[in-house]
Design a protein around this motif. Structure first.
Motif, PDB file in Angstrom:
ATOM      1  N   SER A 142       0.832  -1.210   0.000  1.00  0.00           N
ATOM      2  CA  SER A 142       0.000   0.000   0.000  1.00  0.00           C
ATOM      3  C   SER A 142       0.867   1.261   0.000  1.00  0.00           C
ATOM      4  CB  SER A 142      -0.930  -0.004   1.213  1.00  0.00           C
ATOM      5  OG  SER A 142      -0.213   0.233   2.413  1.00  0.00           O
ATOM      6  N   ILE A 143       2.035   1.200   0.634  1.00  0.00           N
ATOM      7  CA  ILE A 143       2.945   2.351   0.637  1.00  0.00           C
ATOM      8  C   ILE A 143       3.550   2.551  -0.754  1.00  0.00           C
ATOM      9  CG2 ILE A 143       5.125   3.243   1.559  1.00  0.00           C
ATOM     10  CD1 ILE A 143       4.463   1.807   4.191  1.00  0.00           C
ATOM     11  N   LYS A 144       3.952   1.451  -1.394  1.00  0.00           N
ATOM     12  CA  LYS A 144       4.557   1.536  -2.727  1.00  0.00           C
ATOM     13  C   LYS A 144       3.650   2.238  -3.715  1.00  0.00           C
ATOM     14  CE  LYS A 144       7.432  -2.646  -2.747  1.00  0.00           C
ATOM     15  NZ  LYS A 144       7.553  -3.989  -3.365  1.00  0.00           N
ATOM     16  N   TYR A 145       2.366   1.864  -3.693  1.00  0.00           N
ATOM     17  CA  TYR A 145       1.436   2.380  -4.685  1.00  0.00           C
ATOM     18  C   TYR A 145       0.481   3.407  -4.098  1.00  0.00           C
ATOM     19  CZ  TYR A 145       3.361  -1.588  -7.176  1.00  0.00           C
ATOM     20  OH  TYR A 145       4.233  -2.466  -7.760  1.00  0.00           O
ATOM     21  N   GLY A 146       0.838   3.935  -2.938  1.00  0.00           N
ATOM     22  CA  GLY A 146       0.021   4.973  -2.322  1.00  0.00           C
ATOM     23  C   GLY A 146       0.376   6.351  -2.850  1.00  0.00           C
ATOM     24  N   LYS A 147      -0.549   7.276  -2.671  1.00  0.00           N
ATOM     25  CA  LYS A 147      -0.320   8.659  -3.103  1.00  0.00           C
ATOM     26  C   LYS A 147       0.401   9.432  -2.002  1.00  0.00           C
ATOM     27  CE  LYS A 147      -4.453   8.822  -6.026  1.00  0.00           C
ATOM     28  NZ  LYS A 147      -5.783   9.449  -6.217  1.00  0.00           N
ATOM     29  N   LYS A 148       1.198  10.370  -2.394  1.00  0.00           N
ATOM     30  CA  LYS A 148       1.888  11.225  -1.424  1.00  0.00           C
ATOM     31  C   LYS A 148       0.848  11.956  -0.576  1.00  0.00           C
ATOM     32  CE  LYS A 148       5.536  14.714  -1.064  1.00  0.00           C
ATOM     33  NZ  LYS A 148       6.388  13.867  -0.214  1.00  0.00           N
ATOM     34  N   GLY A 149       1.027  11.863   0.749  1.00  0.00           N
ATOM     35  CA  GLY A 149       0.072  12.468   1.665  1.00  0.00           C
ATOM     36  C   GLY A 149      -1.154  11.600   1.903  1.00  0.00           C
ATOM     37  N   GLY A 150      -1.100  10.342   1.464  1.00  0.00           N
ATOM     38  CA  GLY A 150      -2.248   9.442   1.608  1.00  0.00           C
ATOM     39  C   GLY A 150      -2.285   8.731   2.949  1.00  0.00           C
ATOM     40  N   THR A 151      -3.149   7.722   3.032  1.00  0.00           N
ATOM     41  CA  THR A 151      -3.360   6.996   4.288  1.00  0.00           C
ATOM     42  C   THR A 151      -3.458   5.500   4.013  1.00  0.00           C
ATOM     43  OG1 THR A 151      -4.577   8.856   5.237  1.00  0.00           O
ATOM     44  CG2 THR A 151      -4.885   6.713   6.281  1.00  0.00           C
ATOM     45  N   THR A 152      -2.847   4.711   4.891  1.00  0.00           N
ATOM     46  CA  THR A 152      -3.049   3.262   4.913  1.00  0.00           C
ATOM     47  C   THR A 152      -3.720   2.926   6.234  1.00  0.00           C
ATOM     48  OG1 THR A 152      -1.138   2.759   3.507  1.00  0.00           O
ATOM     49  CG2 THR A 152      -1.929   1.007   4.954  1.00  0.00           C
ATOM     50  N   GLU A 153      -4.901   2.351   6.152  1.00  0.00           N
ATOM     51  CA  GLU A 153      -5.717   2.116   7.348  1.00  0.00           C
ATOM     52  C   GLU A 153      -5.996   0.628   7.524  1.00  0.00           C
ATOM     53  OE1 GLU A 153      -9.332   4.665   8.447  1.00  0.00           O
ATOM     54  OE2 GLU A 153     -10.244   2.812   7.667  1.00  0.00           O
ATOM     55  N   ILE A 154      -5.871   0.148   8.766  1.00  0.00           N
ATOM     56  CA  ILE A 154      -6.152  -1.261   9.064  1.00  0.00           C
ATOM     57  C   ILE A 154      -7.302  -1.338  10.049  1.00  0.00           C
ATOM     58  CG2 ILE A 154      -5.271  -3.357  10.148  1.00  0.00           C
ATOM     59  CD1 ILE A 154      -2.612  -2.868   8.945  1.00  0.00           C
ATOM     60  N   SER A 155      -8.237  -2.239   9.755  1.00  0.00           N
ATOM     61  CA  SER A 155      -9.363  -2.487  10.665  1.00  0.00           C
ATOM     62  C   SER A 155      -9.491  -3.979  10.924  1.00  0.00           C
ATOM     63  CB  SER A 155     -10.663  -1.945  10.063  1.00  0.00           C
ATOM     64  OG  SER A 155     -10.990  -2.646   8.868  1.00  0.00           O
ATOM     65  N   ILE A 156      -9.979  -4.329  12.106  1.00  0.00           N
ATOM     66  CA  ILE A 156     -10.220  -5.728  12.480  1.00  0.00           C
ATOM     67  C   ILE A 156     -11.674  -5.829  12.885  1.00  0.00           C
ATOM     68  CG2 ILE A 156      -9.594  -7.649  13.969  1.00  0.00           C
ATOM     69  CD1 ILE A 156      -7.163  -4.836  13.731  1.00  0.00           C
ATOM     70  N   GLU A 157     -12.429  -6.666  12.190  1.00  0.00           N
ATOM     71  CA  GLU A 157     -13.870  -6.728  12.410  1.00  0.00           C
ATOM     72  C   GLU A 157     -14.328  -8.165  12.600  1.00  0.00           C
ATOM     73  OE1 GLU A 157     -15.589  -4.949   8.988  1.00  0.00           O
ATOM     74  OE2 GLU A 157     -14.352  -3.149   9.081  1.00  0.00           O
ATOM     75  N   ASN A 158     -15.447  -8.327  13.322  1.00  0.00           N
ATOM     76  CA  ASN A 158     -16.091  -9.623  13.414  1.00  0.00           C
ATOM     77  C   ASN A 158     -16.670 -10.001  12.062  1.00  0.00           C
ATOM     78  OD1 ASN A 158     -15.893 -10.691  16.067  1.00  0.00           O
ATOM     79  ND2 ASN A 158     -17.238  -9.058  16.788  1.00  0.00           N
ATOM     80  N   LEU A 159     -16.445 -11.235  11.653  1.00  0.00           N
ATOM     81  CA  LEU A 159     -17.013 -11.716  10.402  1.00  0.00           C
ATOM     82  C   LEU A 159     -18.151 -12.691  10.698  1.00  0.00           C
ATOM     83  CD1 LEU A 159     -16.802 -11.623   7.329  1.00  0.00           C
ATOM     84  CD2 LEU A 159     -15.229 -13.564   7.446  1.00  0.00           C
TER      85      LEU A 159
END
Length: 358
Positions: free
Chosen positions: A249-266
């Protein structure tokens, strides 16, 4: 009657035609030459019918069996040793279906081999590209040093450091290839344990903080998780999965962007981990092949982003080794989301964290 042998029907009809013809011929002959009597004519007709029927039936069965067996002998992949005359002569449609099925199977096999051959060529091309770049780099620095640059201490140190980085890249690629080979062969043992997935994600964030800072990308959770979330799996391998996805996600992310992680019940015994970014996104045509070894969305010769090209393939194999699923959704120009499932811890002395529902 529907199960009656087709060869019998043929023999009956043919015998009937022959009997009618001969009986009429004999009747006309007797009528003009001798005293005509009905009983001898009927006896002759019956004998003629029975004789014709058995002769025709025998010859037809023998003829068809020989011809069909010859077909099986010519098509060596069909096992003629299992054939019985009765099987062949009862229904020729059976042979037709079997030959058609054989032809369809061979066609499918040929198409599969063509796809594999194309994949093999692409794979070999990608492997050679990934290996030759660092190899030529190392070779170039070493040859330059041997040609006289070694006498300059500053140049010598700089070139040796660059050559060392090239060797490290080679080792990195070989290690990744070795891991994928073991995963595909089922030789990689998973050390399953209960662990806190929040802690693993935070470790990946800490590890990649500087890399993200270079592109001004923020690594974050979707919300605060004050309590641990316990899952069951190989902690080290899942750490590698999350790290690879965040790196991607960092490699192909935009400058000033965000990488967000969430953990949810499935579902009751599963959680889903989502890694979302607002980067370049992926075109639909590329999504089906994302997890292939060395497959890159960037087809340019320069390949502006580094890496072994094996990260997503390793991610897929590790998740599948856990008997879990990985998913990808992306809109080109908007961003991407990679997600995978994990089993919740069954027994743990520590309370599980509170999760939002997917």
């Amino acid at each position: 009657m529907s199960n009656f042998k087709r060869s019998y029907k043929f023999a009956l009809k043919t015998s009937l035609f022959i009997t009618i013809f001969l009986t009429l011929l004999v009747s006309v002959f007797l009528f003009f030459s001798f005293e005509f009597k009905l009983i001898p004519v009927l006896v002759f007709g019956a004998a003629c019918f029975l004789f014709s029927f058995f002769i025709i039936q025998y010859r037809v069965e023998h003829f068809i069996y020989k011809r069909v067996k010859k077909i099986y002998d010519n098509v060596t992949l069909l096992d003629s040793s299992t054939l019985q005359p009765s099987q062949i002569t009862t229904d020729m449609a059976t042979l037709t279906r079997e030959v058609e099925k054989f032809a369809e199977d061979k066609k499918l096999e040929i198409e599969t081999l063509k796809v594999r051959e194309t994949y093999r060529k692409e794979f070999m091309g990608n492997v050679s590209h990934e290996l030759k770049t660092p190899l030529f780099t190392v070779q170039g620095y070493i040859l330059t040093l041997l040609d006289g640059a070694m006498k300059d201490k500053a140049v010598r140190k700089k070139y040796l450091q660059r050559a060392a980085r090239g060797v490290e890249r080679l080792i990195y690629i070989v290690k990744d290839l070795d891991m994928i080979t073991k995963l595909e062969a089922g030789d990689l043992h998973l050390n399953r344990e209960n662990f806190n997935i929040i802690e693993v994600v935070q470790n990946s964030f800490d590890l990649l903080e500087m890399k993200a800072a270079k592109k001004d990308i923020t690594l974050t959770f979707d919300l605060e998780y004050p309590q641990p979330i316990w899952v069951y799996g190989d902690r080290e391998r899942i750490q590698q999965v999350i790290t690879n996805l965040v790196v991607n996600s960092i490699k192909y992310g935009k400058k000033g962007g965000t990488t967000e992680i969430s953990i949810e019940n499935l579902i009751k015994n599963k959680v889903i981990v989502r890694v979302t970014d607002n980067g370049e996104g992926i075109e639909k045509v590329n999504i089906p092949r994302l997890f292939e070894r060395f497959y890159r969305v960037d087809k340019s010769g320069s390949r502006k982003e580094g890496g072994s090209g094996l990260g997503l393939s390793i991610v897929k194999h590790i998740i599948e080794a856990h008997s879990e699923k990985i998913y990808v959704e992306s809109v080109y120009g908007v961003g991407s989301e990679f997600s995978f499932t994990l089993e919740k811890s069954k027994n743990t002395s520590k309370p599980p964290g509170k999760l939002k529902t997917a």
